[in-house]
Design a protein around this motif. Structure first.
Motif, mmCIF file in Angstrom:
data_model
loop_
_atom_site.group_PDB
_atom_site.id
_atom_site.type_symbol
_atom_site.label_atom_id
_atom_site.label_comp_id
_atom_site.label_asym_id
_atom_site.label_seq_id
_atom_site.Cartn_x
_atom_site.Cartn_y
_atom_site.Cartn_z
ATOM 1 N N ALA A 1 -39.501 14.240 27.657
ATOM 2 C CA ALA A 1 -40.674 13.655 26.995
ATOM 3 C C ALA A 1 -40.569 13.828 25.483
ATOM 4 O O ALA A 1 -40.055 14.849 24.997
ATOM 5 C CB ALA A 1 -41.943 14.335 27.503
ATOM 6 N N HIS A 2 -41.013 12.813 24.777
ATOM 7 C CA HIS A 2 -41.199 12.914 23.324
ATOM 8 C C HIS A 2 -41.940 11.656 22.895
ATOM 9 O O HIS A 2 -41.589 10.553 23.326
ATOM 10 C CB HIS A 2 -39.859 13.004 22.595
ATOM 11 N N GLN A 3 -42.937 11.830 22.064
ATOM 12 C CA GLN A 3 -43.714 10.665 21.633
ATOM 13 C C GLN A 3 -42.893 9.735 20.738
ATOM 14 O O GLN A 3 -43.293 8.594 20.503
ATOM 15 C CB GLN A 3 -44.967 11.120 20.904
ATOM 16 N N LYS A 4 -41.789 10.224 20.222
ATOM 17 C CA LYS A 4 -40.937 9.360 19.394
ATOM 18 C C LYS A 4 -39.939 8.600 20.249
ATOM 19 O O LYS A 4 -39.426 9.131 21.236
ATOM 20 C CB LYS A 4 -40.135 10.209 18.397
ATOM 21 N N PRO B 1 -41.847 7.184 28.701
ATOM 22 C CA PRO B 1 -41.896 6.333 27.504
ATOM 23 C C PRO B 1 -42.205 7.124 26.230
ATOM 24 O O PRO B 1 -42.663 8.269 26.301
ATOM 25 C CB PRO B 1 -43.041 5.358 27.827
ATOM 26 N N PRO B 2 -41.984 6.478 25.080
ATOM 27 C CA PRO B 2 -42.122 7.189 23.803
ATOM 28 C C PRO B 2 -43.549 7.226 23.248
ATOM 29 O O PRO B 2 -43.776 6.831 22.112
ATOM 30 C CB PRO B 2 -41.185 6.395 22.885
ATOM 31 N N CYS C 1 -34.990 16.664 20.382
ATOM 32 C CA CYS C 1 -35.331 16.557 18.960
ATOM 33 C C CYS C 1 -34.081 16.176 18.210
ATOM 34 O O CYS C 1 -33.083 16.893 18.234
ATOM 35 C CB CYS C 1 -35.849 17.909 18.454
ATOM 36 N N LYS C 2 -34.125 15.021 17.560
ATOM 37 C CA LYS C 2 -32.976 14.611 16.753
ATOM 38 C C LYS C 2 -32.803 15.621 15.626
ATOM 39 O O LYS C 2 -33.795 16.087 15.041
ATOM 40 C CB LYS C 2 -33.258 13.251 16.134
ATOM 41 N N VAL D 1 -41.707 16.846 16.407
ATOM 42 C CA VAL D 1 -41.636 17.460 17.728
ATOM 43 C C VAL D 1 -42.852 18.361 18.016
ATOM 44 O O VAL D 1 -43.279 18.514 19.147
ATOM 45 C CB VAL D 1 -40.291 18.231 17.843
ATOM 46 N N GLN D 2 -43.416 18.905 16.953
ATOM 47 C CA GLN D 2 -44.520 19.855 17.121
ATOM 48 C C GLN D 2 -45.711 19.224 17.854
ATOM 49 O O GLN D 2 -46.332 19.846 18.713
ATOM 50 C CB GLN D 2 -44.962 20.374 15.743
ATOM 51 N N HIS D 3 -45.998 17.970 17.527
ATOM 52 C CA HIS D 3 -47.163 17.319 18.116
ATOM 53 C C HIS D 3 -46.997 17.143 19.621
ATOM 54 O O HIS D 3 -47.919 17.396 20.407
ATOM 55 C CB HIS D 3 -47.386 15.959 17.432
ATOM 56 N N THR D 4 -45.792 16.738 20.037
ATOM 57 C CA THR D 4 -45.525 16.593 21.472
ATOM 58 C C THR D 4 -45.621 17.952 22.162
ATOM 59 O O THR D 4 -46.167 18.066 23.267
ATOM 60 C CB THR D 4 -44.128 15.959 21.702
ATOM 61 N N MET D 5 -45.113 18.988 21.509
ATOM 62 C CA MET D 5 -45.177 20.321 22.132
ATOM 63 C C MET D 5 -46.622 20.810 22.239
ATOM 64 O O MET D 5 -46.990 21.453 23.228
ATOM 65 C CB MET D 5 -44.328 21.324 21.335
#
Ligand SMILES: Nc1ncnc2c1ncn2[C@@H]1O[C@H](COP(=O)(O)OP(=O)(O)OP(=O)(O)O)[C@@H](O)[C@H]1O
Ligand SMILES: [Mg+2]
Length: 218
Positions: free
Chosen positions: A8-11, A90-91, A111-112, A121-125
């Motif tokens: 998962a990652h919002q990006k 999905p992103p 995380c790229k 990445v912080q927001h997704t975490m």
């Protein structure tokens, strides 16, 4: 109920689908009965596997597509016969992602290895931590650094920053390698690519995720 590992990652474009295919490959080669689940409306994995299939003669990938299940309870039922399920998402952060994470055992956030991605990445975490707190205390979460460019110091700086922010960052990291893009064309893993260098990264990632899951049960 199988072990469920969700990327998962919002990006977008951080390597969720790529790592999902390859982790699926790693578990399959290790002899586990592993399912790959595509919950992304873009259907990246679904389209890829339909277009290219598996070109190395192995058995076809047991892909569960979005649309083959209604609720996430139904998905959990479908996963019953499997030892492990690897889920691609999905992103963006959505109600559906919340549902997926509420039945998952591990959330892995690629995380790229670039400074801006380190911040995103912080927001997704935070989102994942909220789900752990309110819905699924058995969920464990970690960041994996990916598309790491060899010889760049800032990967370590980003890693140190994320750890200082309280996040778990896996030791295993994924290089920026053409082999990963090629593996998607085969709907398969990087096992036969790049003289085994990429596969060694996937092996280290798989082993560390298993270790993380084992430790979270203590
Ligand atoms: N480790 C890597 N090295 C080089 N290229 C990579 C790597 N991982 C992924 N890529 C490439 O980066 C692009 C994005 O990867 P991928 O589709 O897996 O990301 P994603 O997070 O699933 O994207 P989306 O959020 O849009 O679904 C693809 O072209 C893929 O081939
Ligand atoms: Mg994707």
């Amino acid at each position: 109920m199988p072990l469920i590992i969700t990327f998962a990652h919002q990006k977008g474009g951080v390597g969720k689908s790529t790592l999902a295919v390859n982790l699926y490959g790693w578990f399959s080669y290790a002899g586990y009965n592993c399912a790959l689940v595509d919950t992304d409306p873009q259907g990246s994995l679904t389209h890829l596997l339909a277009a290219f299939g598996t070109q190395d003669g192995r058995k076809s990938v047991p892909l569960i597509r979005r649309g083959e299940f209604g609720t996430y309870g139904e998905l959990a039922d479908k996963l019953g016969p499997f030892d492990i399920a690897v889920i691609d998402t999905p992103p963006y952060l959505s109600r559906e992602l919340m549902d997926v994470l509420s039945i998952s055992h591990a959330a892995i956030v690629p995380c790229k290895a670039s400074p801006l991605d380190g911040l995103a990445v912080q927001h997704t975490m935070d989102y994942i931590n909220e789900i752990r707190r309110t819905q699924n205390s058995a969920l464990t979460a970690a960041v994996v650094m990916t598309m790491v460019i060899a010889g760049t110091e800032f990967t370590e700086q980003i890693r140190a920053h994320l750890i200082a922010s309280g996040l778990t960052v896996l030791q295993a990291q994924i290089g920026n390698r053409v082999a990963y893009a090629r593996s998607l064309l085969k709907g398969n893993s990087v096992k036969a690519e790049d003289g085994g260098k990429a596969w060694a990264e996937i092996e280290a990632l798989g082993a560390e995720i298993v270790d993380l899951l084992n430790r979270s049960k203590l």
